[in-house]
Design a protein around this motif. Structure first.
Motif, PDB file in Angstrom:
ATOM      1  N   GLU A  27     -18.144  -4.968  -6.362  1.00 31.12           N
ATOM      2  CA  GLU A  27     -17.229  -4.217  -5.495  1.00 31.12           C
ATOM      3  C   GLU A  27     -17.755  -4.127  -4.069  1.00 31.12           C
ATOM      4  O   GLU A  27     -16.982  -4.268  -3.118  1.00 31.12           O
ATOM      5  N   ALA A  52      -4.485  -2.903   0.595  1.00 29.53           N
ATOM      6  CA  ALA A  52      -4.360  -2.437  -0.790  1.00 29.53           C
ATOM      7  C   ALA A  52      -5.540  -2.904  -1.632  1.00 29.53           C
ATOM      8  O   ALA A  52      -6.070  -2.140  -2.450  1.00 29.53           O
ATOM      9  N   ALA A  56      -8.329  -0.491  -3.464  1.00 36.58           N
ATOM     10  CA  ALA A  56      -8.630  -0.617  -4.896  1.00 36.58           C
ATOM     11  C   ALA A  56     -10.126  -0.828  -5.125  1.00 36.58           C
ATOM     12  O   ALA A  56     -10.714  -0.210  -6.015  1.00 36.58           O
ATOM     13  N   SER A  57     -10.745  -1.677  -4.331  1.00 35.00           N
ATOM     14  CA  SER A  57     -12.180  -1.914  -4.481  1.00 35.00           C
ATOM     15  C   SER A  57     -12.978  -0.647  -4.204  1.00 35.00           C
ATOM     16  O   SER A  57     -13.966  -0.369  -4.885  1.00 35.00           O
ATOM     17  N   ARG A  59     -11.925   2.425  -4.703  1.00 32.14           N
ATOM     18  CA  ARG A  59     -11.737   3.291  -5.878  1.00 32.14           C
ATOM     19  C   ARG A  59     -12.594   2.820  -7.042  1.00 32.14           C
ATOM     20  O   ARG A  59     -13.195   3.632  -7.753  1.00 32.14           O
ATOM     21  N   HIS A  60     -12.643   1.521  -7.259  1.00 35.09           N
ATOM     22  CA  HIS A  60     -13.472   0.972  -8.335  1.00 35.09           C
ATOM     23  C   HIS A  60     -14.941   1.322  -8.115  1.00 35.09           C
ATOM     24  O   HIS A  60     -15.642   1.734  -9.039  1.00 35.09           O
TER      25      HIS A  60
END
Length: 70
Positions: A27, A52, A56-57, A59-60
């Motif tokens: 990530e 986006a 997402a990365s 959040r991961h």
């Protein structure tokens, strides 16, 4: 690239902490690559997709880091 994949795969297969660390590495690398690419993008729709993916990365990475801290 293959050597990095092999190293992270081996690390992730050893244990849960190893898998979480490998995931964090992936990530962080993705975030760096997306940030670098975003700086040269001009098409609004492509910038939106990259934004986006970046979100997402992030959040991961947050989830992996939180889980690794347990």
């Amino acid at each position: 690239m293959q050597a990095t994949f092999d190293r992270l795969l081996a690390q992730g297969e050893q244990s849960l902490p190893g898998a979480l660390t490998a995931g964090q590495t992936v990530e962080r690398d993705d975030i760096a690559a997306l940030n670098a690419a975003t700086g040269v993008l001009t098409a609004p729709d492509v910038r939106q997709v990259y934004a986006a993916l970046l979100a997402a990365s992030r959040r991961h990475l947050t989830a992996l880091t939180r889980r690794a801290g347990r």
